[in-house]
Scaffold this motif. Structure first.
Motif, PDB file in Angstrom:
ATOM      1  N   PHE A  98      -3.161 -89.164 -33.601  1.00 14.83           N
ATOM      2  CA  PHE A  98      -4.239 -90.000 -33.063  1.00 14.83           C
ATOM      3  C   PHE A  98      -3.658 -91.257 -32.410  1.00 14.83           C
ATOM      4  O   PHE A  98      -4.027 -91.625 -31.291  1.00 14.83           O
ATOM      5  N   TYR A 101      -1.223 -89.840 -29.218  1.00 13.47           N
ATOM      6  CA  TYR A 101      -1.787 -89.084 -28.087  1.00 13.47           C
ATOM      7  C   TYR A 101      -3.184 -89.545 -27.701  1.00 13.47           C
ATOM      8  O   TYR A 101      -3.630 -89.305 -26.589  1.00 13.47           O
ATOM      9  N   ILE A 102      -3.904 -90.182 -28.625  1.00 12.12           N
ATOM     10  CA  ILE A 102      -5.258 -90.625 -28.274  1.00 12.12           C
ATOM     11  C   ILE A 102      -5.242 -92.104 -27.914  1.00 12.12           C
ATOM     12  O   ILE A 102      -5.780 -92.512 -26.892  1.00 12.12           O
ATOM     13  N   LEU A 103      -4.598 -92.923 -28.755  1.00 11.18           N
ATOM     14  CA  LEU A 103      -4.540 -94.357 -28.434  1.00 11.18           C
ATOM     15  C   LEU A 103      -3.354 -94.686 -27.541  1.00 11.18           C
ATOM     16  O   LEU A 103      -3.182 -95.833 -27.116  1.00 11.18           O
ATOM     17  N   ASN A 104      -2.521 -93.669 -27.257  1.00  8.63           N
ATOM     18  CA  ASN A 104      -1.365 -93.858 -26.389  1.00  8.63           C
ATOM     19  C   ASN A 104      -0.442 -94.983 -26.848  1.00  8.63           C
ATOM     20  O   ASN A 104       0.079 -95.749 -26.036  1.00  8.63           O
ATOM     21  N   LEU A 105      -0.265 -95.088 -28.166  1.00 13.19           N
ATOM     22  CA  LEU A 105       0.650 -96.111 -28.683  1.00 13.19           C
ATOM     23  C   LEU A 105       2.055 -95.510 -28.764  1.00 13.19           C
ATOM     24  O   LEU A 105       2.384 -94.812 -29.721  1.00 13.19           O
ATOM     25  N   LYS A 106       2.842 -95.746 -27.748  1.00  7.91           N
ATOM     26  CA  LYS A 106       4.160 -95.118 -27.633  1.00  7.91           C
ATOM     27  C   LYS A 106       5.111 -95.510 -28.758  1.00  7.91           C
ATOM     28  O   LYS A 106       6.076 -94.810 -29.054  1.00  7.91           O
ATOM     29  N   VAL A 195      -1.950 -81.959 -26.098  1.00  8.89           N
ATOM     30  CA  VAL A 195      -3.124 -82.834 -26.225  1.00  8.89           C
ATOM     31  C   VAL A 195      -4.332 -82.056 -26.729  1.00  8.89           C
ATOM     32  O   VAL A 195      -5.071 -82.521 -27.600  1.00  8.89           O
ATOM     33  N   GLU A 412      11.427 -86.464 -19.207  1.00 13.15           N
ATOM     34  CA  GLU A 412      10.887 -87.593 -19.956  1.00 13.15           C
ATOM     35  C   GLU A 412       9.357 -87.634 -19.953  1.00 13.15           C
ATOM     36  O   GLU A 412       8.728 -88.018 -20.916  1.00 13.15           O
ATOM     37  N   ASN A 413       8.765 -87.229 -18.829  1.00 11.98           N
ATOM     38  CA  ASN A 413       7.306 -87.370 -18.712  1.00 11.98           C
ATOM     39  C   ASN A 413       6.608 -86.156 -19.312  1.00 11.98           C
ATOM     40  O   ASN A 413       6.259 -85.226 -18.608  1.00 11.98           O
ATOM     41  N   GLU A 414       6.407 -86.182 -20.600  1.00 12.14           N
ATOM     42  CA  GLU A 414       5.752 -85.047 -21.212  1.00 12.14           C
ATOM     43  C   GLU A 414       4.263 -85.097 -20.913  1.00 12.14           C
ATOM     44  O   GLU A 414       3.677 -86.148 -20.957  1.00 12.14           O
TER      45      GLU A 414
END
Lengths: 414, 287
Positions: A98, A101-106, A195, A412-414
């Motif tokens: 979550f 992938y959802i909040l995009n917190l790398k 995703v 790198e860009n998954e």
């Protein structure tokens, strides 16, 4: 970003180049690596062998001679501990997916894989423990195929969600397998499904983590009133958040030592920041949980029960193993105290185990004449299930890019 | 098979007419309750504790005959070898007896718990266990408020044992063995509706003999076994905190929430993901 290729990357790519057969590669990967006579192996191998013997006996003679189950207490520690408790600790996987992938917190990306792996194995092994525990395990596919859908059953929902979530986690983890095998095309396809699997997986987790609690809703007259209430599903869901994260914190600090060679310096440095972030989430989730428990207690009007042995046990659980670690998490992220975060995570984990056992075993049929105490054989099997999980966990980590970075051919860009 | 246009209209017309008049023609209030639940009324004031029901039940179901006898102060329980037991209880009315077995709830917790429909509420009323479906998870035992289903732990192929109100015999038009053989006529078999009427009649006609309570009329949402007694049911060993609502009602709220979560969650999650995408593009710059 990745300048160095780790040794295994080199072997794998070399593998592909020299077109050695995949089977040969798989066979070589099956062989144990590193020192064999470690303390962990010396303890775990006899336990697992003993458990195997016990299980042969169990399937030959039935559950009776091996377990202390009674007609009043039909579920023992194989269900109460391995399934009901174990699955809570697999909750880290849905929380971290979550975040990432959802909040995009790398920030949390570096620990997503190991957490998903842990969650996946937890489900496989704890659903596996369920098979040992079923009286008639050869009928286990009845709720999945055929005309035996008990759609009104909470357990039906949980069983289906287990199955689907194992598949979802398999998909979430599959890019690591593809990287291990050097399957570039497959990796591209599989990581494209991540995703979808994550969204599906979080939805399934919400429902079956709470569903595990909902299983006990019908046992209204059997569970101690301090633990039984109609909010068990919500409590189970919320506690799975901090149970899962506590395991992530605990496991992270162990892996950092055990698999030190696998973790890049960069990840090691980032790790403390991750722990601080997780301890914040734990604080909030535990506060919500504690507050919910408090509200339920006040509305339940069971003040008289507090002054009983079970009441003291309840107070200990709530204050010693929810409120205290919550304050410790709070304190340690304010003060950047990494050590205390780890201590708090251990206390939290003990608290979650207590809570799940209090509902499923200790507080179940609490005023019955005969109390259930597991046999040594039940304990051995319970422990062996966890040890077997750790074995597979270790096997995967030392071969696939779970803790270490992906091979250099990964985009790198998954 | 071909059907002409004329014939087709004829069929439609007849069907329509019968649908329209169906209700008035069958004046009896028969909608969903085409079959009434069968039930058993047990009158503990008539029971002499002779154990005939236990013996005949064991015989009929291939279980060992009971070896112990009812004794006041000793609580005998049903188990995997005994589908029914009679207990003796010392009360102010002297020694009274109470027969225990599965209550055959109208809305059984066990059947709602069972994820394979192995425990099953038949249309005729008895709650039965179906061997070919059961996977042995014992969730029925966790859920049943009367602790009725019992598991054969000592078998590698365990069965769930519980009273099935002699469902097979009922289908052949016979009485359950316990009812057929009860010498004291403490057990009566009939439709649930009739038996409740009969029980009320007995209470009204013998005011001193019974307490004004039919156990099972409302308990756990109503049960297929109905009890009459001269002393309180708590004294007879029944759970005093049994609820009047059915037990499956307790997990209904959760089950109703499932479809909403299943539909709303993915949408919300996808929305949040799109809304927070900036985080990602800031770091990566493409895609």
């Amino acid at each position: 970003m990745r300048k160095e290729m780790s040794k295994t990357d080199y072997i794998i790519s070399n593998d592909n180049d020299s077109s050695r057969s995949t089977w040969k590669f798989l066979l070589s990967e099956l062989k144990p690596r590193g020192k064999f006579l470690t303390p962990f192996n010396i303890i775990s191998i006899p336990v697992m062998l003993l458990a195997a013997i016990i299980l042969v006996y169990r399937f030959w003679k039935g559950l009776g001679p091996v377990t202390n189950l009674t007609q009043e207490v039909p579920w023992g520690i194989w269900k109460g501990f391995n399934v009901i408790t174990g699955v809570a600790f697999a909750g880290g996987a849905y929380v971290l997916t979550f975040l990432v992938y959802i909040l995009n917190l790398k920030k949390y990306h570096s620990i997503v894989r190991i957490t998903v792996l842990n969650g996946f194995l937890a489900y496989v092994f704890y659903a596996g423990a369920l098979i040992l525990e079923l009286g008639r395990p050869w009928k286990i596919f009845n709720p999945v195929i055929g005309n035996s859908f008990g759609t009104g059953s909470v357990l039906f929902l949980v069983a289906w969600h287990f199955l689907l979530y194992i598949i979802a986690q398999m998909i979430e983890f599959s890019p690591a397998i593809a990287e291990w095998l050097g399957a570039k095309r497959a990796r591209k396809i599989l990581s494209g499904m991540t995703v979808g699997a994550v969204i599906f997986g979080i939805t399934l987790s919400t429902l079956h983590q709470s569903g595990l609690g909902a299983i006990f809703l019908m046992a209204k007259d059997k569970i101690h009133p301090l633990w039984y209430n109609e909010f068990i599903p919500i409590q189970f869901f919320v506690s799975s958040i901090f149970a899962g994260l506590s395991l992530v914190i605990f496991e992270g600090s162990i892996c950092k030592n055990v698999f030190s060679d696998q973790i890049s310096e960069k990840s090691k440095k980032a790790h403390n920041g991750i722990l601080i972030g997780l301890s914040k989430i734990c604080t909030v989730a535990m506060f919500a949980y504690f507050f919910l428990q408090l509200l339920v207690f006040v509305h339940g009007k069971h003040w008289d029960l507090l002054n009983t042995p079970m009441g003291y046990w309840f107070i200990l659980e709530m204050f010693g193993f929810v409120l205290l670690p919550m304050l410790m998490f709070f304190y340690s992220y304010r003060r950047n105290n990494i050590f205390m975060i780890k201590v708090a995570s251990v206390i939290t984990m003990i608290g979650v185990i207590m809570n799940r056992l209090n509902i499923s075993i200790i507080g179940f049929n609490w005023n019955g004449a005969l109390r259930y105490v597991p046999t040594w054989m039940e304990v051995v099997v319970s422990v062996a299930v966890i040890l077997a999980q750790i074995w597979i966990f270790r096997w995967v980590i030392s071969r696939m890019p779970v803790l270490r970075e992906s091979p250099s051919w990964v985009n790198e860009n998954e | 098979m071909s059907i002409g246009r004329r014939n087709f209209f004829k069929v439609i017309g007849v069907t329509g007419a019968s649908l329209a008049f169906g209700k008035t023609l069958n004046a009896a209030p028969k909608k969903e309750n085409d079959i009434e639940f069968s039930a058993i009324l047990y009158d503990s004031t008539r029971c002499a504790g002779c154990q005939t029901c236990e013996v005949t039940c064991a015989e009929a179901h291939g279980l060992p005959a009971p070896v112990d006898v009812p004794k006041a102060g000793v609580v005998r329980k049903t188990d995997e070898y005994h589908r029914t037991v009679v207990n003796a209880i010392a009360t102010e009315n002297g020694e009274v007896y109470v027969k225990r077995q599965c209550m055959h709830c109208n809305e059984p917790a066990c059947a709602s718990a069972c994820l394979t429909q192995a425990l099953y509420k038949t249309h005729e009323g008895p709650v039965i266990w179906r061997e070919r479906k059961c996977m042995g998870c014992r969730y029925c035992m966790i859920s049943c408020p009367f602790d009725s289903p019992k598991c054969e732990y000592d078998s590698p192929n365990p069965k769930i044992q519980k009273c099935d109100m002699c469902y097979d015999r009922q289908k052949e038009g016979k009485l359950p063995v316990c009812v057929e053989n009860c010498p004291a006529e403490a057990l009566v078999f009939g439709t649930r509706r009739d038996l409740i009427r009969e029980a009320h009649k007995r209470i009204v006609e013998n005011p001193g003999q019974y307490i004004d309570h039919i156990y099972g009329e409302h308990e756990a949402g109503g049960t297929g076994y109905l009890y009459l007694s001269g002393v309180s049911f708590e004294k007879l060993g029944f759970n005093p905190s049994i609820q009047l609502k059915s037990y499956p009602e307790l997990s209904k709220g959760f089950l109703y929430a499932v479809p909403s979560v299943f539909v709303l969650w993915p949408a919300i999650l996808l929305g949040i993901r799109e809304a927070t995408k900036n985080n990602k593009s800031n770091e990566e710059g493409n895609e």
